[in-house]
Structures are given as C-alpha cells and as structure tokens.
Design a protein around this motif. Structure first.
Motif, PDB file in Angstrom:
ATOM      1  N   SER A 118       0.828  -1.195   0.000  1.00  0.00           N
ATOM      2  CA  SER A 118       0.000   0.000   0.000  1.00  0.00           C
ATOM      3  C   SER A 118       0.872   1.258   0.000  1.00  0.00           C
ATOM      4  CB  SER A 118      -0.916   0.016   1.227  1.00  0.00           C
ATOM      5  OG  SER A 118      -0.156   0.172   2.415  1.00  0.00           O
ATOM      6  N   TYR A 119       0.241   2.373  -0.330  1.00  0.00           N
ATOM      7  CA  TYR A 119       0.936   3.661  -0.388  1.00  0.00           C
ATOM      8  C   TYR A 119       1.533   4.005   0.969  1.00  0.00           C
ATOM      9  CZ  TYR A 119       1.678   8.602  -1.619  1.00  0.00           C
ATOM     10  OH  TYR A 119       2.240   9.837  -1.866  1.00  0.00           O
ATOM     11  N   GLY A 156      -0.297   1.357  -5.216  1.00  0.00           N
ATOM     12  CA  GLY A 156       0.201   1.798  -3.923  1.00  0.00           C
ATOM     13  C   GLY A 156       1.688   2.085  -3.911  1.00  0.00           C
TER      14      GLY A 156
END
Length: 329
Positions: A118-119, A156
């Motif tokens: 994810s980011y 992400g």
C-alpha cells in the motif's frame, strides 16, 4: 572487465559500479553469518572499489539492512549508491497471523515480514529502512517481488515511490523480481528508472531476453542483473546444488556441467563466465552478487576481471548451450 568501472544508471544522475554487493547472504540466507563477518564483508567490498550495495527488509527480517548500515557507517554517503526494497513490513515475531515464512533465513532478528504494497506502508517501509541502515537517504527503491500483488503494487507502492522521487527523497524507482514478465508490465504501465532482474538473464536462463530487455533498452531503463549464479548452480554445478533456491533438476545440473566443460577448455572458470555474461546486453548496467564473507567477495571480484576469449561464447552457441542471437560481451 573492471568491477569498479562506473556507468550512469539509466536516465538518473546515479553512477553505479559494474559490480555491486547483494546482501541476502548477510541476512543469514541458508547459514548463519554473524554481525562481525557481515560488517567485514561490506567493508572489504568497499575497499575493493564496489559502490553499489543492494539490500531489503526481507533479508533476515532486518538483519541485512542493519549489518549493511554498520559496514557503511562512517563512509562518505555521497561515495556509494544504496538500494533497498519495499513490499514487506517487519513486525515483532508472533504478532501477525499473515506473516511470511522465513524458511531460507536461519538467524532470528525477532521480527518477521508481512506483505504490504500500500501507499502508506511504502512510506513507512522507507522510513524503517532508513533507521535500520542509519542513513539519511535511499538512492534506489525496488518494489520487492509483487508476484501476486500487481494491482496493489502499481496503485500503492509505485505511486508512493514516484512521489518520493518527485520530492527528491529517493533517486530511482525500481522493482526487483525473479521473473521478467511482470517487470515488463511495470515498464509499460509506469515510469521506472531501473529494474533488478534476478536469475532470468544468466548463462542458464535468458528468459528476460524475450520480453523485458528489449523494452528496457527502448525506454532507457537500466537493468541490474542479480542471481547470475542462479542461487548456486553456476558457481558449483553438482547434484544437490540449488537453482532458484531449490535443488536443481538433473537436467539443469548436466547443462551447467556442459557449460563448465566448455569454459574449462578455454581456461575460464565457470563462475567468471556467469558473472560477466549479462554485460553482452546493452540494457545491463550492473551485476549485483551476493557474498557472505571477505573470501567470497574477493572471489567474485576476481571472477569479474578474468579474461574471457570470444571463442568461448562462440563454442557455447555451437554446442547449443546458448542460442544464436544471444548477445555476449
């Protein structure tokens, strides 16, 4: 070949040496190393003139990053290029039900990895790596083996690294994998500076030549070749040797031995041919090779400089051990 020769990494301003140190073994891959031997290995690599160092949180669940950081401590931060990876967050052992098995690593750091592309996790991962390494910046950030996580990695991790590059926090956006097909997808779907291609452009496996390498060359994406010994088979082709981290098939062992026999006829160690082979392709900027001791990094540097006559490559093609058209140094 000169292992200390430098080349610009793709379109970036980074200058990398032709030979770099990979640090998976320093995380206790297969066998324990210990802090002192690991630090000595890093220092010896630097003394030999190597200026590319590649690591990852996954390697020994933080051990390799910490040991690399200790080995580089006190050296001019502008004097080397440092790469690490994202996609595995480290958590205290036993606290996450979805922790990734660490079967290959035998030393216990007290932590274990969890997949997260994810980011936000990518930003945290870079911060955590900076702390473990004891440095103020990462030069190359690879998205690490997102084989089953392509959409999450692109939406992400890639977006986060792209933003960090725009902010000047990192110098290059990359992905590192043991396959070429998904790296080719990344090359087409994103703006990448380089890729770490492990095991798919070697004397035994030129899979990356069919898809990734032409695209990389056309887009100016530099390739760092890893796994050039295919996790051991091209260093010592014997029954029980590993290929891609598992015992090699009898067919692969036999093929590696045939390649070794051709090398012997030209007074060239098999390892020398293996470590120099990738440079036949113009997209390949550097080879990152793992080492767990001073002796191993010295041997790798020696193999890099060993003269190889063009007749060796010709004979490998004549014996159908390399396809016609495969570029050679």
């Amino acid at each position: 070949m000169d292992p200390t020769g430098t080349i610009r990494l793709g379109r970036t301003n980074l200058q990398v040496t032709r030979l770099g140190l990979g640090t998976a073994p320093l995380g206790g891959l297969y066998d324990a190393v210990g802090d002192e031997a690991a630090v000595d290995t890093v220092r010896r690599a630097f003394d030999l003139g190597l200026r590319l160092f590649d690591t990852a949180p996954l390697y020994g669940a933080g051990l390799a990053e910490r040991r690399l950081g200790r080995g580089l401590a006190g050296l001019d931060r502008d004097g080397y290029v440092l790469a690490t990876k994202v996609g595995r967050m480290l958590v205290p052992r036993g606290t996450a039900a979805n922790a990734v098995a660490q079967d290959f690593y035998v030393e216990d750091s007290g932590m274990e990895p969890v997949f997260d592309f994810s980011y936000d996790a990518t930003l945290r991962s870079i911060d955590d790596s900076l702390r473990r390494l004891g440095v103020d910046r990462i030069d190359i950030a690879h998205i690490h083996d997102p084989d089953d996580h392509y959409p999450a990695a692109l939406d992400g991790a890639y977006r986060a690294l792209h933003d960090l590059r725009e902010q000047g926090v990192i110098g290059a956006v990359s992905a590192g994998m043991n396959q070429s097909a998904m790296l080719t997808d990344f090359a087409r779907d994103g703006d990448f500076d380089c890729f770490l291609l492990a095991g798919r452009y070697s004397l035994l496996d030129q899979g990356g030549l069919a898809d990734l390498l032409p695209v990389a060359a056309a887009k100016g994406i530099a390739i760092i070749a890893g796994g050039v010994y295919n996790s051991g088979l091209l260093a010592d082709p014997r029954p029980g040797a590993t290929f891609d981290y598992v015992p090699a098939s009898a067919e692969l062992v036999a093929r590696a031995r045939r390649i070794g026999a051709v090398c012997a006829r030209h007074q060239v160690p098999l390892a020398a041919a293996a470590i120099q082979f990738p440079f036949g392709h113009p997209a390949v900027a550097s080879v990152a090779i793992g080492a767990r001791s001073v002796a191993e990094i010295e041997e790798n540097a020696a193999m890099f400089t060993h003269p190889i006559p063009s007749a060796l490559w010709s004979e490998l093609k004549a014996e159908n051990l390399l396809r016609e058209g495969v570029p050679t140094p």
